[in-house]
Each structure stands twice: as C-alpha cells, then as structure tokens.
Design a protein around this motif. Sequence first.
Motif, PDB file in Angstrom:
ATOM      1  N   HIS A 163      -6.510 -15.348  17.088  1.00 16.76           N
ATOM      2  CA  HIS A 163      -5.549 -14.963  18.134  1.00 16.76           C
ATOM      3  C   HIS A 163      -5.643 -15.901  19.331  1.00 16.76           C
ATOM      4  O   HIS A 163      -4.790 -15.843  20.216  1.00 16.76           O
ATOM      5  CB  HIS A 163      -5.803 -13.520  18.595  1.00 16.76           C
ATOM      6  N   GLU A 223     -10.761 -14.773  12.303  1.00 13.62           N
ATOM      7  CA  GLU A 223     -11.049 -14.641  13.738  1.00 13.62           C
ATOM      8  C   GLU A 223     -12.467 -15.102  14.096  1.00 13.62           C
ATOM      9  O   GLU A 223     -13.273 -14.321  14.608  1.00 13.62           O
ATOM     10  CB  GLU A 223     -10.799 -13.204  14.207  1.00 13.62           C
ATOM     11  N   ALA A 264       2.578  -4.644   3.298  1.00 13.47           N
ATOM     12  CA  ALA A 264       1.784  -5.331   4.327  1.00 13.47           C
ATOM     13  C   ALA A 264       2.029  -6.831   4.299  1.00 13.47           C
ATOM     14  O   ALA A 264       1.973  -7.507   5.326  1.00 13.47           O
ATOM     15  CB  ALA A 264       0.299  -5.032   4.129  1.00 13.47           C
ATOM     16  N   PHE A 293       0.892  -1.169   0.000  1.00 14.69           N
ATOM     17  CA  PHE A 293       0.000   0.000   0.000  1.00 14.69           C
ATOM     18  C   PHE A 293       0.924   1.210   0.000  1.00 14.69           C
ATOM     19  O   PHE A 293       1.498   1.543   1.045  1.00 14.69           O
ATOM     20  CB  PHE A 293      -0.879   0.031   1.251  1.00 14.69           C
ATOM     21  N   TYR A 299      -8.257  -7.839  -2.868  1.00  9.84           N
ATOM     22  CA  TYR A 299      -7.055  -7.135  -3.304  1.00  9.84           C
ATOM     23  C   TYR A 299      -6.411  -7.949  -4.419  1.00  9.84           C
ATOM     24  O   TYR A 299      -6.418  -9.179  -4.376  1.00  9.84           O
ATOM     25  CB  TYR A 299      -6.028  -7.017  -2.175  1.00  9.84           C
ATOM     26  N   PRO A 343       1.182 -11.342  15.201  1.00 10.01           N
ATOM     27  CA  PRO A 343       0.772 -10.158  15.960  1.00 10.01           C
ATOM     28  C   PRO A 343      -0.180  -9.257  15.165  1.00 10.01           C
ATOM     29  O   PRO A 343      -0.283  -9.405  13.939  1.00 10.01           O
ATOM     30  CB  PRO A 343       2.091  -9.422  16.238  1.00 10.01           C
ATOM     31  N   ASN A 344      -0.822  -8.326  15.859  1.00 12.01           N
ATOM     32  CA  ASN A 344      -1.679  -7.351  15.175  1.00 12.01           C
ATOM     33  C   ASN A 344      -0.858  -6.610  14.125  1.00 12.01           C
ATOM     34  O   ASN A 344       0.283  -6.244  14.370  1.00 12.01           O
ATOM     35  CB  ASN A 344      -2.233  -6.326  16.176  1.00 12.01           C
ATOM     36  N   GLY A 345      -1.472  -6.448  12.960  1.00 13.83           N
ATOM     37  CA  GLY A 345      -0.799  -5.700  11.895  1.00 13.83           C
ATOM     38  C   GLY A 345       0.225  -6.523  11.124  1.00 13.83           C
ATOM     39  O   GLY A 345       0.967  -5.993  10.290  1.00 13.83           O
ATOM     40  N   ALA A 346       0.247  -7.849  11.366  1.00 11.92           N
ATOM     41  CA  ALA A 346       1.247  -8.707  10.705  1.00 11.92           C
ATOM     42  C   ALA A 346       0.941  -8.922   9.230  1.00 11.92           C
ATOM     43  O   ALA A 346       1.800  -9.389   8.483  1.00 11.92           O
ATOM     44  CB  ALA A 346       1.325 -10.050  11.421  1.00 11.92           C
ATOM     45  N   GLY A 347      -0.308  -8.649   8.815  1.00 13.38           N
ATOM     46  CA  GLY A 347      -0.668  -8.811   7.405  1.00 13.38           C
ATOM     47  C   GLY A 347      -1.600  -9.985   7.130  1.00 13.38           C
ATOM     48  O   GLY A 347      -1.848 -10.328   5.975  1.00 13.38           O
ATOM     49  N   LYS A 348      -2.158 -10.573   8.181  1.00 11.08           N
ATOM     50  CA  LYS A 348      -2.995 -11.778   8.019  1.00 11.08           C
ATOM     51  C   LYS A 348      -4.247 -11.489   7.188  1.00 11.08           C
ATOM     52  O   LYS A 348      -4.557 -12.190   6.222  1.00 11.08           O
ATOM     53  CB  LYS A 348      -3.394 -12.350   9.404  1.00 11.08           C
ATOM     54  N   THR A 349      -4.984 -10.442   7.585  1.00  9.78           N
ATOM     55  CA  THR A 349      -6.219 -10.127   6.859  1.00  9.78           C
ATOM     56  C   THR A 349      -5.911  -9.650   5.445  1.00  9.78           C
ATOM     57  O   THR A 349      -6.621 -10.001   4.492  1.00  9.78           O
ATOM     58  CB  THR A 349      -7.054  -9.072   7.635  1.00  9.78           C
ATOM     59  N   THR A 350      -4.827  -8.902   5.297  1.00  6.98           N
ATOM     60  CA  THR A 350      -4.432  -8.457   3.950  1.00  6.98           C
ATOM     61  C   THR A 350      -4.163  -9.680   3.068  1.00  6.98           C
ATOM     62  O   THR A 350      -4.570  -9.722   1.904  1.00  6.98           O
ATOM     63  CB  THR A 350      -3.180  -7.553   4.034  1.00  6.98           C
ATOM     64  N   LEU A 389       4.092   1.120   2.149  1.00  8.74           N
ATOM     65  CA  LEU A 389       4.006   0.061   3.163  1.00  8.74           C
ATOM     66  C   LEU A 389       3.840  -1.314   2.519  1.00  8.74           C
ATOM     67  O   LEU A 389       2.932  -1.521   1.722  1.00  8.74           O
ATOM     68  CB  LEU A 389       2.804   0.327   4.084  1.00  8.74           C
ATOM     69  N   GLN A 430     -13.679 -10.579   9.882  1.00 10.03           N
ATOM     70  CA  GLN A 430     -13.346 -10.296  11.278  1.00 10.03           C
ATOM     71  C   GLN A 430     -14.541  -9.665  11.991  1.00 10.03           C
ATOM     72  O   GLN A 430     -14.868 -10.026  13.113  1.00 10.03           O
ATOM     73  CB  GLN A 430     -12.175  -9.313  11.275  1.00 10.03           C
TER      74      GLN A 430
HETATM   75  N1  LIG Z   1      -6.239  -0.838   2.660  1.00  9.04           N
HETATM   76  C1  LIG Z   1      -5.108  -0.556   3.316  1.00  9.04           C
HETATM   77  N2  LIG Z   1      -4.404   0.570   3.057  1.00  9.04           N
HETATM   78  C2  LIG Z   1      -3.265   0.852   3.710  1.00  9.04           C
HETATM   79  N3  LIG Z   1      -2.713   0.071   4.659  1.00  9.04           N
HETATM   80  C3  LIG Z   1      -3.369  -1.065   4.970  1.00  9.04           C
HETATM   81  C4  LIG Z   1      -4.599  -1.437   4.324  1.00  9.04           C
HETATM   82  N4  LIG Z   1      -5.022  -2.629   4.846  1.00  9.04           N
HETATM   83  C5  LIG Z   1      -4.108  -2.970   5.776  1.00  9.04           C
HETATM   84  N5  LIG Z   1      -3.124  -2.032   5.844  1.00  9.04           N
HETATM   85  C6  LIG Z   1      -1.945  -2.087   6.711  1.00  9.04           C
HETATM   86  O1  LIG Z   1      -1.296  -3.318   6.458  1.00  9.04           O
HETATM   87  C7  LIG Z   1      -0.762  -3.849   7.660  1.00  9.04           C
HETATM   88  C8  LIG Z   1      -1.305  -5.243   7.896  1.00  9.04           C
HETATM   89  O2  LIG Z   1      -2.669  -5.125   8.299  1.00  9.04           O
HETATM   90  P1  LIG Z   1      -3.607  -6.389   8.485  1.00  9.04           P
HETATM   91  O3  LIG Z   1      -4.972  -5.888   8.852  1.00  9.04           O
HETATM   92  O4  LIG Z   1      -3.516  -7.262   7.307  1.00  9.04           O
HETATM   93  O5  LIG Z   1      -2.936  -7.115   9.733  1.00  9.04           O
HETATM   94  P2  LIG Z   1      -3.503  -8.322  10.608  1.00  9.04           P
HETATM   95  O6  LIG Z   1      -2.364  -9.255  10.812  1.00  9.04           O
HETATM   96  O7  LIG Z   1      -4.720  -8.879   9.992  1.00  9.04           O
HETATM   97  O8  LIG Z   1      -3.842  -7.592  11.981  1.00  9.04           O
HETATM   98  P3  LIG Z   1      -4.963  -7.949  13.101  1.00  9.04           P
HETATM   99  O9  LIG Z   1      -4.515  -9.189  13.800  1.00  9.04           O
HETATM  100  O10 LIG Z   1      -4.917  -6.731  13.990  1.00  9.04           O
HETATM  101  O11 LIG Z   1      -6.276  -8.094  12.380  1.00  9.04           O
HETATM  102  C9  LIG Z   1      -1.083  -2.864   8.765  1.00  9.04           C
HETATM  103  O12 LIG Z   1       0.007  -2.014   8.942  1.00  9.04           O
HETATM  104  C10 LIG Z   1      -2.272  -2.116   8.202  1.00  9.04           C
HETATM  105  O13 LIG Z   1      -2.352  -0.822   8.743  1.00  9.04           O
END
Ligand SMILES: Nc1ncnc2c1ncn2[C@@H]1O[C@H](COP(=O)(O)OP(=O)(O)OP(=O)(O)O)[C@@H](O)[C@H]1O
Length: 303
Positions: A226, A194, A36, A31, A71, A55-62, A34, A102
């Motif tokens: 988690h 989740e 992800a 992105f 995407y 961990p949170n923000g690791a990129g799992k949902t992405t 960044l 989620q």
């Molecule tokens: N559409 C987007 N635009 C910009 N940044 C994004 C977007 N979607 C996710 N991110 C960033 O990508 C990174 C990974 O986010 P993601 O939600 O995939 O993590 P996660 O592992 O699923 O976290 P969680 O366990 O908190 O759900 C984070 O830094 C998030 O801010």
Amino acid sequence: MTTDTTPKDTAPAAPTPGQTVLDARGVTMRFGGLTAVRNVDLTVNSGEIVGLIGPNGAGKTTFFNCLTGLYIPTEGEVRYKGKVLPAKSFKVTAAGIARTFQNIRLFANMTVLENVLVGRHTRTKEGLWSALLRGPGFHKAEATSRDRAMELLKFIGLEKKAEHLARNLPYGEQRKLEIARALASEPGLLLLDEPTAGMNPQETRATEELVFAIRDMGIAVLVIEHDMRFIFNLCDRVAVLVQGEKLVEGSSEVVQGDERVIAAYLGEPFEDAPGAKEVAEVEAAEANAATQTDAAPRKENDR
Ligand SMILES: Nc1ncnc2c1ncn2[C@@H]1O[C@H](COP(=O)(O)OP(=O)(O)OP(=O)(O)O)[C@@H](O)[C@H]1O
C-alpha cells in the motif's frame, strides 16, 4: 545488507532475461456468491519486479493465494516457467515460488538460523530414515544447509543474530527474516505480501534495497504493497486490482497518471511521499499553536 554477500552458490541459475516466469491467465476465485478475483491475467518475467496494488478488499491476497496453491482458482490457469502449478502449496514452493505473508509467520520460539533452515526443507534431499539414523548423508546435508542458511543471513544482515530467538528480533528484522526464510527454498519467483507494513521510513528504504538485491540475484519479484512511494520506486510494472478485476497495468508513470486509478485508489497524482501533505498540514498547525502559546503569556503580563 550488502549486495557483495549475495549467496551465489544458493542463487538459482539466472533465467534468460525476459523469459516468462509466471503466467496467470483468466484467474477467477469465487467464495460462494462473492467473486474476489475475476478473470485476471498477469505475467512476471525474469529480471522484473512487478507491483500489485489496489484498495482494501480488491482481491490482491486472494490472487496471491491462487498463485501459491493455497486456493485452487475457480477458473483459470497458473503456469510457472511453462508448467501448470500443482494444487498444493508445498509443491508450489518446491516448483520455485516462495512467498511471505501479510502477517508475520515466523516460529517465534525457534532461533533465527532454525527459521531459515525450516525454509530449506523443500531443497533437502535427505529423507526421514536418514534423518532418524543420522547417517553420514544426513550430517553432510545438515552442514550444507547450515552453510547456506548462514549465507542468507549474511545477505540480509542478520548473521550476528543467528542464535537469537526470532521473537526477540525487532519488528523490521522479523520481516527481513521472513524474506530470508522464503529465499532459503531457492525460488525463481518471490511473492511479497505487504513487506513494509508497520515499518518506519528507514526500514522501508532498506527493504527497497533488499528487493533490488534479490532481483539482482536472478529472482523475479511480485509485490503487494500500500506504500505507493515504495511501489513506484521499485517496480518495473504495476498492475492495479479494483473489486477483483485488473483495472490497469503498466509502468509506474502510466499507472500514477491513469485517471481511473486515481479515482479508484490513489486519490490524486502521486508526487511526493504519501501523506506528505498531511504531515505538512500537521506541522503548520503545530507551529501555529506554538506561536499562539508563546503569545499567551505576554497577554497575561500585559494585564
Ligand atoms: N476465505 C475467504 N472466504 C470468503 N471471502 C474471502 C476469503 N478470503 C477473502 N475473501 C474476500 O475476498 C475479498 C478480497 O479479499 P483480499 O484479502 O484478497 O483483498 P486484498 O486486496 O488483499 O485486501 P487488503 O489490501 O485489505 O489486504 C474480500 O471481500 C474478502 O472479504
């Protein structure tokens, strides 16, 4: 939920055991500046339940979003049963991948049954004109869809609430309904994001059984969670994402014992329910406080 009510008619033909269902290679999602998800490979085979943790923000949902057409990965390729996935989410669902989110995304003002029927639209052959003219083909298709939706509601234990509004269901049942709606598209792979978030321990255990029953229907499962007890009980294989990269992948035992995973995510070897230590400490503190309160009146009386 009982396993003997499995809707056998609706279950997809069980793939050959061990056949690769999902094959994601070199998936990267950026992105702007960044990254992800960085160069992640992951396979899911038929008959498997695979966990994705980190961990949170690791990129799992992405990463999930890259698997479901929400995407388009910046780099890399995702194949489902050997075919490159189309870039639109409804086409991915039609191809055989279903997901939950989620945050619950039900149609709150529709009934439980209607929510499941919505999930069946990718499997309904009747077109718009047939629906508008309400010809015999439409009525037959509608009856089949209703029957199958009711079988699924029976499978998850919500058949008696078919006519309730989705918004009136307790939280745990709303989550189950989301799973039923995903199953209505007759997937070969189910992605759960989740699924136990916000659930109490009984609901979490019931969800565990439900996921095993779904696997036994011939549907491979990839799950983000988690709750480590849930993951390590359930999964044949677990992949760990940290800062967008796959750090480790292996059996629950391997992942739990990996020092890099402990340092980056788990914190300490997983031996009991997460938080058990904290609960024990709180209980000890409460017992201690109660003893002191009991002791207090005696001091008063002593005076
Ligand atoms: N559409 C987007 N635009 C910009 N940044 C994004 C977007 N979607 C996710 N991110 C960033 O990508 C990174 C990974 O986010 P993601 O939600 O995939 O993590 P996660 O592992 O699923 O976290 P969680 O366990 O908190 O759900 C984070 O830094 C998030 O801010």
